[in-house]
Motif scaffolding. Structure first.
Motif, PDB file in Angstrom:
ATOM      1  N   VAL A 237       0.836  -1.205   0.000  1.00 27.81           N
ATOM      2  CA  VAL A 237       0.000   0.000   0.000  1.00 27.81           C
ATOM      3  C   VAL A 237       0.870   1.254   0.000  1.00 27.81           C
ATOM      4  CG1 VAL A 237      -1.628   1.339   1.392  1.00 27.81           C
ATOM      5  CG2 VAL A 237      -1.997  -1.108   1.051  1.00 27.81           C
ATOM      6  N   ALA A 238       1.990   1.204   0.707  1.00 23.58           N
ATOM      7  CA  ALA A 238       2.871   2.377   0.779  1.00 23.58           C
ATOM      8  C   ALA A 238       3.408   2.771  -0.590  1.00 23.58           C
ATOM      9  CB  ALA A 238       4.038   2.099   1.726  1.00 23.58           C
ATOM     10  N   GLN A 239       3.478   1.816  -1.508  1.00 21.45           N
ATOM     11  CA  GLN A 239       3.976   2.111  -2.857  1.00 21.45           C
ATOM     12  C   GLN A 239       2.877   2.033  -3.906  1.00 21.45           C
ATOM     13  OE1 GLN A 239       7.511  -0.460  -3.338  1.00 21.45           O
ATOM     14  NE2 GLN A 239       8.674   1.401  -2.892  1.00 21.45           N
ATOM     15  N   GLY A 240       1.637   2.111  -3.453  1.00 24.89           N
ATOM     16  CA  GLY A 240       0.513   2.068  -4.390  1.00 24.89           C
ATOM     17  C   GLY A 240      -0.309   0.814  -4.181  1.00 24.89           C
ATOM     18  N   GLY A 241      -1.578   0.982  -3.836  1.00 23.67           N
ATOM     19  CA  GLY A 241      -2.434  -0.158  -3.502  1.00 23.67           C
ATOM     20  C   GLY A 241      -2.610  -1.155  -4.631  1.00 23.67           C
ATOM     21  N   GLY A 242      -2.251  -0.765  -5.852  1.00 22.56           N
ATOM     22  CA  GLY A 242      -2.400  -1.666  -6.982  1.00 22.56           C
ATOM     23  C   GLY A 242      -1.485  -2.860  -6.913  1.00 22.56           C
ATOM     24  N   ARG A 243      -0.430  -2.794  -6.098  1.00 18.39           N
ATOM     25  CA  ARG A 243       0.470  -3.930  -5.956  1.00 18.39           C
ATOM     26  C   ARG A 243      -0.167  -5.065  -5.154  1.00 18.39           C
ATOM     27  NH1 ARG A 243       5.800  -3.283  -7.151  1.00 18.39           N
ATOM     28  NH2 ARG A 243       6.512  -1.176  -7.677  1.00 18.39           N
ATOM     29  N   VAL A 244      -1.159  -4.755  -4.336  1.00 15.09           N
ATOM     30  CA  VAL A 244      -1.789  -5.752  -3.468  1.00 15.09           C
ATOM     31  C   VAL A 244      -2.880  -6.490  -4.235  1.00 15.09           C
ATOM     32  CG1 VAL A 244      -3.041  -6.156  -1.312  1.00 15.09           C
ATOM     33  CG2 VAL A 244      -1.307  -4.331  -1.441  1.00 15.09           C
ATOM     34  N   ARG A 245      -2.856  -7.795  -4.187  1.00 19.10           N
ATOM     35  CA  ARG A 245      -3.920  -8.599  -4.785  1.00 19.10           C
ATOM     36  C   ARG A 245      -5.013  -8.737  -3.721  1.00 19.10           C
ATOM     37  NH1 ARG A 245       0.723 -11.716  -7.081  1.00 19.10           N
ATOM     38  NH2 ARG A 245       0.718 -11.278  -9.314  1.00 19.10           N
ATOM     39  N   TRP A 246      -5.943  -7.819  -3.750  1.00 22.24           N
ATOM     40  CA  TRP A 246      -6.926  -7.727  -2.675  1.00 22.24           C
ATOM     41  C   TRP A 246      -7.824  -8.954  -2.610  1.00 22.24           C
ATOM     42  CZ3 TRP A 246      -5.891  -4.485   0.939  1.00 22.24           C
ATOM     43  CH2 TRP A 246      -5.178  -3.328   0.646  1.00 22.24           C
ATOM     44  N   TYR A 247      -8.095  -9.594  -3.732  1.00 20.87           N
ATOM     45  CA  TYR A 247      -8.934 -10.796  -3.703  1.00 20.87           C
ATOM     46  C   TYR A 247      -8.259 -11.880  -2.870  1.00 20.87           C
ATOM     47  CZ  TYR A 247     -11.105 -15.156  -5.160  1.00 20.87           C
ATOM     48  OH  TYR A 247     -11.708 -16.375  -5.148  1.00 20.87           O
ATOM     49  N   ALA A 248      -6.957 -12.092  -3.093  1.00 21.12           N
ATOM     50  CA  ALA A 248      -6.236 -13.102  -2.319  1.00 21.12           C
ATOM     51  C   ALA A 248      -6.164 -12.709  -0.847  1.00 21.12           C
ATOM     52  CB  ALA A 248      -4.832 -13.288  -2.885  1.00 21.12           C
ATOM     53  N   ALA A 249      -5.963 -11.402  -0.581  1.00 17.22           N
ATOM     54  CA  ALA A 249      -5.891 -10.943   0.810  1.00 17.22           C
ATOM     55  C   ALA A 249      -7.213 -11.165   1.529  1.00 17.22           C
ATOM     56  CB  ALA A 249      -5.519  -9.461   0.846  1.00 17.22           C
ATOM     57  N   VAL A 250      -8.328 -10.855   0.855  1.00 15.38           N
ATOM     58  CA  VAL A 250      -9.646 -11.057   1.463  1.00 15.38           C
ATOM     59  C   VAL A 250      -9.898 -12.546   1.717  1.00 15.38           C
ATOM     60  CG1 VAL A 250     -12.129 -10.894   1.037  1.00 15.38           C
ATOM     61  CG2 VAL A 250     -10.648  -8.938   0.556  1.00 15.38           C
ATOM     62  N   LYS A 251      -9.465 -13.386   0.799  1.00 16.16           N
ATOM     63  CA  LYS A 251      -9.655 -14.832   0.967  1.00 16.16           C
ATOM     64  C   LYS A 251      -8.913 -15.344   2.199  1.00 16.16           C
ATOM     65  CE  LYS A 251      -7.578 -17.721  -1.858  1.00 16.16           C
ATOM     66  NZ  LYS A 251      -7.228 -18.531  -3.050  1.00 16.16           N
ATOM     67  N   ILE A 252      -7.701 -14.844   2.396  1.00 19.53           N
ATOM     68  CA  ILE A 252      -6.921 -15.267   3.557  1.00 19.53           C
ATOM     69  C   ILE A 252      -7.538 -14.744   4.848  1.00 19.53           C
ATOM     70  CG2 ILE A 252      -4.695 -14.971   4.708  1.00 19.53           C
ATOM     71  CD1 ILE A 252      -3.403 -15.083   1.947  1.00 19.53           C
ATOM     72  N   VAL A 253      -7.985 -13.492   4.856  1.00 22.25           N
ATOM     73  CA  VAL A 253      -8.627 -12.929   6.053  1.00 22.25           C
ATOM     74  C   VAL A 253      -9.908 -13.700   6.384  1.00 22.25           C
ATOM     75  CG1 VAL A 253      -9.783 -10.896   7.000  1.00 22.25           C
ATOM     76  CG2 VAL A 253      -7.632 -10.639   5.771  1.00 22.25           C
ATOM     77  N   ALA A 254     -10.668 -14.077   5.359  1.00 23.58           N
ATOM     78  CA  ALA A 254     -11.883 -14.862   5.589  1.00 23.58           C
ATOM     79  C   ALA A 254     -11.541 -16.194   6.247  1.00 23.58           C
ATOM     80  CB  ALA A 254     -12.617 -15.090   4.268  1.00 23.58           C
ATOM     81  N   ALA A 255     -10.438 -16.807   5.822  1.00 24.60           N
ATOM     82  CA  ALA A 255     -10.009 -18.063   6.443  1.00 24.60           C
ATOM     83  C   ALA A 255      -9.637 -17.847   7.904  1.00 24.60           C
ATOM     84  CB  ALA A 255      -8.838 -18.656   5.667  1.00 24.60           C
ATOM     85  N   TRP A 256      -8.970 -16.724   8.208  1.00 27.54           N
ATOM     86  CA  TRP A 256      -8.638 -16.415   9.599  1.00 27.54           C
ATOM     87  C   TRP A 256      -9.904 -16.303  10.447  1.00 27.54           C
ATOM     88  CZ3 TRP A 256      -4.856 -11.749   8.480  1.00 27.54           C
ATOM     89  CH2 TRP A 256      -3.650 -12.255   7.963  1.00 27.54           C
ATOM     90  N   LEU A 257     -10.907 -15.588   9.920  1.00 32.13           N
ATOM     91  CA  LEU A 257     -12.139 -15.376  10.681  1.00 32.13           C
ATOM     92  C   LEU A 257     -12.888 -16.677  10.919  1.00 32.13           C
ATOM     93  CD1 LEU A 257     -13.450 -12.108   8.957  1.00 32.13           C
ATOM     94  CD2 LEU A 257     -12.303 -12.320  11.174  1.00 32.13           C
ATOM     95  N   LEU A 258     -12.734 -17.629  10.008  1.00 33.94           N
ATOM     96  CA  LEU A 258     -13.410 -18.917  10.148  1.00 33.94           C
ATOM     97  C   LEU A 258     -12.668 -19.863  11.076  1.00 33.94           C
ATOM     98  CD1 LEU A 258     -15.672 -20.851   9.169  1.00 33.94           C
ATOM     99  CD2 LEU A 258     -14.184 -21.445   7.235  1.00 33.94           C
ATOM    100  N   THR A 259     -11.357 -19.706  11.156  1.00 38.19           N
ATOM    101  CA  THR A 259     -10.511 -20.684  11.843  1.00 38.19           C
ATOM    102  C   THR A 259     -10.843 -20.838  13.310  1.00 38.19           C
ATOM    103  OG1 THR A 259      -8.683 -20.340  10.300  1.00 38.19           O
ATOM    104  CG2 THR A 259      -8.130 -21.219  12.472  1.00 38.19           C
TER     105      THR A 259
END
Length: 318
Positions: free
Chosen positions: A272-294
Protein backbone atom coordinates in the motif's frame (compact mmCIF):
# COMPACT_ATOMS: atom_id res chain seq x y z
CA UNK A 1 3.70 -42.48 31.94
CA UNK A 2 -0.02 -42.74 31.18
CA UNK A 3 -1.44 -43.75 27.82
CA UNK A 4 -2.91 -40.26 27.42
CA UNK A 5 0.55 -38.73 27.91
CA UNK A 6 2.18 -41.06 25.39
CA UNK A 7 -0.47 -40.33 22.77
CA UNK A 8 -0.22 -36.60 23.44
CA UNK A 9 3.58 -36.65 23.05
CA UNK A 10 3.19 -38.38 19.67
CA UNK A 11 0.58 -35.83 18.62
CA UNK A 12 2.84 -33.04 19.90
CA UNK A 13 5.57 -34.28 17.56
CA UNK A 14 3.15 -34.29 14.64
CA UNK A 15 2.00 -30.83 15.65
CA UNK A 16 5.60 -29.57 15.51
CA UNK A 17 5.97 -30.92 11.96
CA UNK A 18 2.71 -29.26 10.87
CA UNK A 19 3.86 -26.01 12.51
CA UNK A 20 6.94 -26.14 10.31
CA UNK A 21 4.83 -26.74 7.20
CA UNK A 22 2.43 -23.93 8.07
CA UNK A 23 4.76 -21.38 9.70
CA UNK A 24 8.34 -22.14 8.72
CA UNK A 25 7.84 -21.67 5.01
CA UNK A 26 6.13 -18.34 5.64
CA UNK A 27 9.11 -17.13 7.68
CA UNK A 28 11.46 -17.80 4.77
CA UNK A 29 9.11 -16.88 1.92
CA UNK A 30 9.32 -13.11 2.23
CA UNK A 31 13.02 -13.09 1.45
CA UNK A 32 13.12 -15.66 -1.35
CA UNK A 33 13.83 -12.98 -3.96
CA UNK A 34 17.02 -11.97 -2.16
CA UNK A 35 19.96 -14.42 -2.17
CA UNK A 36 21.27 -13.13 1.18
CA UNK A 37 19.70 -15.87 3.31
CA UNK A 38 19.80 -19.18 1.49
CA UNK A 39 16.94 -21.60 2.31
CA UNK A 40 19.33 -24.08 3.97
CA UNK A 41 20.90 -21.32 6.09
CA UNK A 42 17.45 -19.99 6.96
CA UNK A 43 16.15 -23.38 8.07
CA UNK A 44 19.21 -24.04 10.23
CA UNK A 45 18.86 -20.61 11.84
CA UNK A 46 15.18 -21.25 12.50
CA UNK A 47 15.86 -24.62 14.10
CA UNK A 48 18.60 -23.24 16.36
CA UNK A 49 16.55 -20.27 17.58
CA UNK A 50 13.36 -22.32 18.08
CA UNK A 51 15.44 -24.68 20.25
CA UNK A 52 17.37 -22.04 22.21
CA UNK A 53 15.09 -19.02 22.75
CA UNK A 54 12.53 -20.89 24.93
CA UNK A 55 15.40 -21.68 27.32
CA UNK A 56 15.58 -17.94 27.97
CA UNK A 57 11.87 -17.09 27.93
CA UNK A 58 8.81 -19.33 27.72
CA UNK A 59 6.11 -16.90 28.85
CA UNK A 60 3.99 -17.39 25.73
CA UNK A 61 3.99 -21.18 26.20
CA UNK A 62 2.78 -20.65 29.77
CA UNK A 63 -0.04 -18.45 28.46
CA UNK A 64 -1.26 -21.31 26.28
CA UNK A 65 -1.07 -23.76 29.20
CA UNK A 66 -2.21 -21.75 32.23
CA UNK A 67 -4.06 -18.58 31.24
CA UNK A 68 -6.63 -19.76 28.69
CA UNK A 69 -7.86 -22.75 30.71
CA UNK A 70 -6.76 -24.92 33.64
CA UNK A 71 -5.06 -27.72 31.71
CA UNK A 72 -3.13 -28.78 34.81
CA UNK A 73 -6.37 -30.13 36.30
CA UNK A 74 -7.51 -33.77 35.91
CA UNK A 75 -8.48 -34.34 32.31
CA UNK A 76 -6.23 -31.53 31.10
CA UNK A 77 -4.08 -33.86 29.00
CA UNK A 78 -7.08 -35.26 27.18
CA UNK A 79 -8.52 -31.79 26.60
CA UNK A 80 -5.17 -30.60 25.21
CA UNK A 81 -5.02 -33.64 22.93
CA UNK A 82 -8.50 -32.90 21.58
CA UNK A 83 -7.62 -29.23 21.13
CA UNK A 84 -4.55 -30.09 19.06
CA UNK A 85 -6.52 -32.58 16.96
CA UNK A 86 -9.24 -30.00 16.33
CA UNK A 87 -6.72 -27.33 15.30
CA UNK A 88 -4.88 -29.71 12.95
CA UNK A 89 -8.12 -30.83 11.30
CA UNK A 90 -9.34 -27.26 10.71
CA UNK A 91 -6.00 -26.05 9.33
CA UNK A 92 -5.68 -29.13 7.09
CA UNK A 93 -9.20 -28.73 5.68
CA UNK A 94 -8.83 -25.01 5.01
CA UNK A 95 -5.39 -25.45 3.44
CA UNK A 96 -6.73 -28.22 1.18
CA UNK A 97 -9.39 -25.78 0.00
CA UNK A 98 -6.75 -23.21 -0.89
CA UNK A 99 -7.36 -21.06 2.20
CA UNK A 100 -4.08 -20.92 4.15
CA UNK A 101 -4.72 -19.89 7.73
CA UNK A 102 -3.18 -19.33 11.15
CA UNK A 103 -2.31 -22.41 13.18
CA UNK A 104 -2.06 -20.20 16.27
CA UNK A 105 -5.66 -19.04 15.87
CA UNK A 106 -6.70 -22.66 15.44
CA UNK A 107 -4.88 -23.67 18.64
CA UNK A 108 -6.47 -20.86 20.66
CA UNK A 109 -9.90 -21.89 19.39
CA UNK A 110 -9.25 -25.57 19.99
CA UNK A 111 -7.99 -24.97 23.54
CA UNK A 112 -10.99 -22.82 24.39
CA UNK A 113 -13.55 -25.22 22.92
CA UNK A 114 -12.00 -28.41 24.31
CA UNK A 115 -11.58 -26.80 27.73
CA UNK A 116 -15.23 -25.80 27.84
CA UNK A 117 -16.39 -29.17 26.54
CA UNK A 118 -14.35 -31.08 29.10
CA UNK A 119 -15.57 -28.88 31.94
CA UNK A 120 -12.26 -27.16 32.69
CA UNK A 121 -12.16 -23.62 34.04
CA UNK A 122 -11.79 -21.33 31.00
CA UNK A 123 -10.93 -17.65 31.47
CA UNK A 124 -13.08 -15.47 29.17
CA UNK A 125 -10.92 -12.45 29.99
CA UNK A 126 -7.68 -14.20 29.00
CA UNK A 127 -9.24 -15.56 25.80
CA UNK A 128 -10.51 -12.08 24.88
CA UNK A 129 -7.10 -10.56 25.61
CA UNK A 130 -5.32 -13.11 23.42
CA UNK A 131 -7.80 -12.49 20.61
CA UNK A 132 -7.35 -8.73 20.91
CA UNK A 133 -3.58 -9.05 20.53
CA UNK A 134 -4.04 -11.53 17.69
CA UNK A 135 -6.30 -9.06 15.86
CA UNK A 136 -3.91 -6.18 16.44
CA UNK A 137 -0.74 -7.96 15.26
CA UNK A 138 -1.37 -7.93 11.47
CA UNK A 139 -2.55 -4.31 11.63
CA UNK A 140 0.56 -3.36 13.61
CA UNK A 141 2.73 -5.21 11.11
CA UNK A 142 1.02 -3.39 8.24
CA UNK A 143 1.36 0.06 9.79
CA UNK A 144 5.00 -0.51 10.67
CA UNK A 145 5.75 -1.78 7.17
CA UNK A 146 4.12 1.30 5.67
CA UNK A 147 6.66 3.41 7.59
CA UNK A 148 9.65 1.06 7.28
CA UNK A 149 9.53 0.71 3.49
CA UNK A 150 9.58 4.50 3.11
CA UNK A 151 12.60 4.70 5.40
CA UNK A 152 14.40 1.93 3.50
CA UNK A 153 13.82 3.68 0.18
CA UNK A 154 15.40 6.86 1.54
CA UNK A 155 18.37 5.40 3.43
CA UNK A 156 19.56 2.22 1.71
CA UNK A 157 20.97 0.93 -1.55
CA UNK A 158 20.63 -2.46 -3.27
CA UNK A 159 23.73 -3.70 -1.46
CA UNK A 160 22.53 -2.24 1.82
CA UNK A 161 19.18 -3.95 1.38
CA UNK A 162 20.92 -7.31 1.70
CA UNK A 163 22.26 -6.32 5.11
CA UNK A 164 18.81 -5.17 6.16
CA UNK A 165 17.46 -8.51 4.96
CA UNK A 166 19.73 -10.33 7.41
CA UNK A 167 18.63 -7.99 10.21
CA UNK A 168 14.97 -8.44 9.34
CA UNK A 169 15.25 -12.20 9.07
CA UNK A 170 16.97 -12.52 12.44
CA UNK A 171 14.46 -10.21 14.15
CA UNK A 172 11.57 -12.12 12.63
CA UNK A 173 13.02 -15.53 13.49
CA UNK A 174 13.85 -14.53 17.07
CA UNK A 175 10.33 -13.14 17.45
CA UNK A 176 8.81 -16.39 16.20
CA UNK A 177 10.88 -18.44 18.65
CA UNK A 178 9.89 -16.13 21.51
CA UNK A 179 6.20 -16.11 20.61
CA UNK A 180 4.34 -18.08 17.96
CA UNK A 181 6.70 -21.06 18.00
CA UNK A 182 6.08 -21.69 21.69
CA UNK A 183 2.72 -23.29 20.99
CA UNK A 184 4.75 -26.43 20.23
CA UNK A 185 6.41 -26.29 23.65
CA UNK A 186 3.01 -25.75 25.30
CA UNK A 187 1.72 -29.08 23.97
CA UNK A 188 4.83 -30.89 25.23
CA UNK A 189 4.41 -29.16 28.63
CA UNK A 190 0.99 -30.73 29.15
CA UNK A 191 2.03 -34.06 27.67
CA UNK A 192 5.10 -34.54 29.86
CA UNK A 193 3.96 -32.51 32.87
CA UNK A 194 6.72 -29.91 33.10
CA UNK A 195 6.50 -26.12 33.40
CA UNK A 196 9.89 -24.99 32.16
CA UNK A 197 11.70 -25.64 28.91
CA UNK A 198 13.87 -28.79 29.10
CA UNK A 199 16.46 -28.70 26.28
CA UNK A 200 15.58 -32.23 25.16
CA UNK A 201 12.02 -31.14 24.37
CA UNK A 202 12.92 -27.80 22.79
CA UNK A 203 15.49 -29.50 20.54
CA UNK A 204 13.06 -32.25 19.56
CA UNK A 205 10.36 -29.70 18.71
CA UNK A 206 12.85 -27.59 16.75
CA UNK A 207 14.14 -30.51 14.66
CA UNK A 208 10.60 -31.67 13.81
CA UNK A 209 9.70 -28.07 13.01
CA UNK A 210 12.68 -27.88 10.65
CA UNK A 211 11.56 -31.01 8.79
CA UNK A 212 8.11 -29.50 8.33
CA UNK A 213 9.64 -26.23 7.12
CA UNK A 214 11.68 -28.07 4.50
CA UNK A 215 8.52 -29.66 3.17
CA UNK A 216 6.27 -26.60 3.35
CA UNK A 217 8.60 -23.90 1.99
CA UNK A 218 7.60 -24.05 -1.70
CA UNK A 219 3.86 -23.75 -1.05
CA UNK A 220 4.21 -21.02 1.59
CA UNK A 221 6.51 -19.10 -0.72
CA UNK A 222 3.87 -19.04 -3.45
CA UNK A 223 1.13 -17.95 -1.07
CA UNK A 224 2.86 -15.04 0.64
CA UNK A 225 5.32 -13.73 -1.90
CA UNK A 226 3.16 -14.15 -5.00
CA UNK A 227 -0.53 -14.34 -4.14
CA UNK A 228 -0.94 -11.48 -1.64
CA UNK A 229 1.27 -8.95 -3.40
CA UNK A 230 3.38 -8.47 -6.51
CA UNK A 231 6.38 -8.73 -4.22
CA UNK A 232 9.80 -7.14 -4.64
CA UNK A 233 12.81 -7.65 -2.34
CA UNK A 234 12.12 -4.30 -0.66
CA UNK A 235 8.61 -5.43 0.34
CA UNK A 236 9.94 -8.65 1.86
CA UNK A 237 12.57 -6.90 3.95
CA UNK A 238 10.06 -4.31 5.19
CA UNK A 239 7.61 -7.09 6.11
CA UNK A 240 10.29 -9.03 7.99
CA UNK A 241 11.37 -6.03 10.06
CA UNK A 242 7.80 -4.96 10.79
CA UNK A 243 6.32 -8.37 11.55
CA UNK A 244 9.25 -9.29 13.78
CA UNK A 245 8.96 -6.05 15.75
CA UNK A 246 5.19 -6.43 16.23
CA UNK A 247 5.44 -10.07 17.33
CA UNK A 248 8.33 -9.34 19.71
CA UNK A 249 6.24 -6.64 21.38
CA UNK A 250 3.43 -9.15 21.90
CA UNK A 251 5.91 -11.71 23.28
CA UNK A 252 7.04 -9.16 25.87
CA UNK A 253 3.43 -9.07 27.07
CA UNK A 254 3.23 -12.90 27.05
CA UNK A 255 0.55 -12.82 24.36
CA UNK A 256 0.64 -15.43 21.58
CA UNK A 257 0.08 -14.05 18.09
CA UNK A 258 0.46 -15.48 14.60
CA UNK A 259 3.67 -14.66 12.76
CA UNK A 260 2.06 -15.57 9.43
CA UNK A 261 -0.68 -13.02 10.07
CA UNK A 262 1.87 -10.36 11.00
CA UNK A 263 3.91 -11.11 7.85
CA UNK A 264 0.81 -10.93 5.66
CA UNK A 265 -0.08 -7.59 7.25
CA UNK A 266 3.47 -6.38 6.70
CA UNK A 267 3.41 -7.31 3.00
CA UNK A 268 0.09 -5.54 2.51
CA UNK A 269 1.30 -2.45 4.36
CA UNK A 270 4.49 -2.34 2.28
CA UNK A 271 2.47 -2.73 -0.91
CA UNK A 272 0.00 0.00 0.00
CA UNK A 273 2.87 2.38 0.78
CA UNK A 274 3.98 2.11 -2.86
CA UNK A 275 0.51 2.07 -4.39
CA UNK A 276 -2.43 -0.16 -3.50
CA UNK A 277 -2.40 -1.67 -6.98
CA UNK A 278 0.47 -3.93 -5.96
CA UNK A 279 -1.79 -5.75 -3.47
CA UNK A 280 -3.92 -8.60 -4.78
CA UNK A 281 -6.93 -7.73 -2.68
CA UNK A 282 -8.93 -10.80 -3.70
CA UNK A 283 -6.24 -13.10 -2.32
CA UNK A 284 -5.89 -10.94 0.81
CA UNK A 285 -9.65 -11.06 1.46
CA UNK A 286 -9.66 -14.83 0.97
CA UNK A 287 -6.92 -15.27 3.56
CA UNK A 288 -8.63 -12.93 6.05
CA UNK A 289 -11.88 -14.86 5.59
CA UNK A 290 -10.01 -18.06 6.44
CA UNK A 291 -8.64 -16.41 9.60
CA UNK A 292 -12.14 -15.38 10.68
CA UNK A 293 -13.41 -18.92 10.15
CA UNK A 294 -10.51 -20.68 11.84
CA UNK A 295 -11.07 -19.85 15.48
CA UNK A 296 -14.83 -20.56 15.74
CA UNK A 297 -14.45 -23.73 13.65
CA UNK A 298 -11.63 -25.00 15.87
CA UNK A 299 -13.49 -24.05 19.04
CA UNK A 300 -16.66 -25.82 17.88
CA UNK A 301 -14.78 -28.96 16.83
CA UNK A 302 -12.76 -29.05 20.07
CA UNK A 303 -15.93 -28.57 22.13
CA UNK A 304 -17.75 -31.31 20.21
CA UNK A 305 -14.90 -33.81 20.53
CA UNK A 306 -14.60 -33.12 24.26
CA UNK A 307 -18.34 -33.53 24.86
CA UNK A 308 -18.47 -36.80 22.91
CA UNK A 309 -15.41 -38.34 24.57
CA UNK A 310 -16.44 -37.19 28.04
CA UNK A 311 -19.90 -38.63 27.41
CA UNK A 312 -18.37 -42.02 26.58
CA UNK A 313 -16.25 -41.89 29.76
CA UNK A 314 -19.26 -41.01 31.90
CA UNK A 315 -21.26 -43.91 30.44
CA UNK A 316 -18.33 -46.33 30.93
CA UNK A 317 -17.91 -45.47 34.60
CA UNK A 318 -21.57 -45.08 35.49
Amino acid sequence: MSLEAVVLIVVAGLFAVVSGVNDGGALLATGLKLPTVRPATGIITLVVLVAVVPLVTNQVALTFVTRLASFDEPGGQIAMLLAVIASLVVVTVLSAKGRPTSLTLAVVGGLTGAGLGWGLEVSPGAVAQVLAFGLAAPFAGGLLAWVVIRLLVSVTTARGLRRWHWVGFLVQTFAYAANDGQKMLAVFMIAAGFSGAPPAYTVAAAVLFGLGTLYGLPKAGRTLSREIIVSRPLHGVAAELSAGTAVLACAAAGMPVSMTQAIAGGLIGAGVAQGGGRVRWYAAVKIVAAWLLTLPASALLGWTLALVLKGFEDVEFS
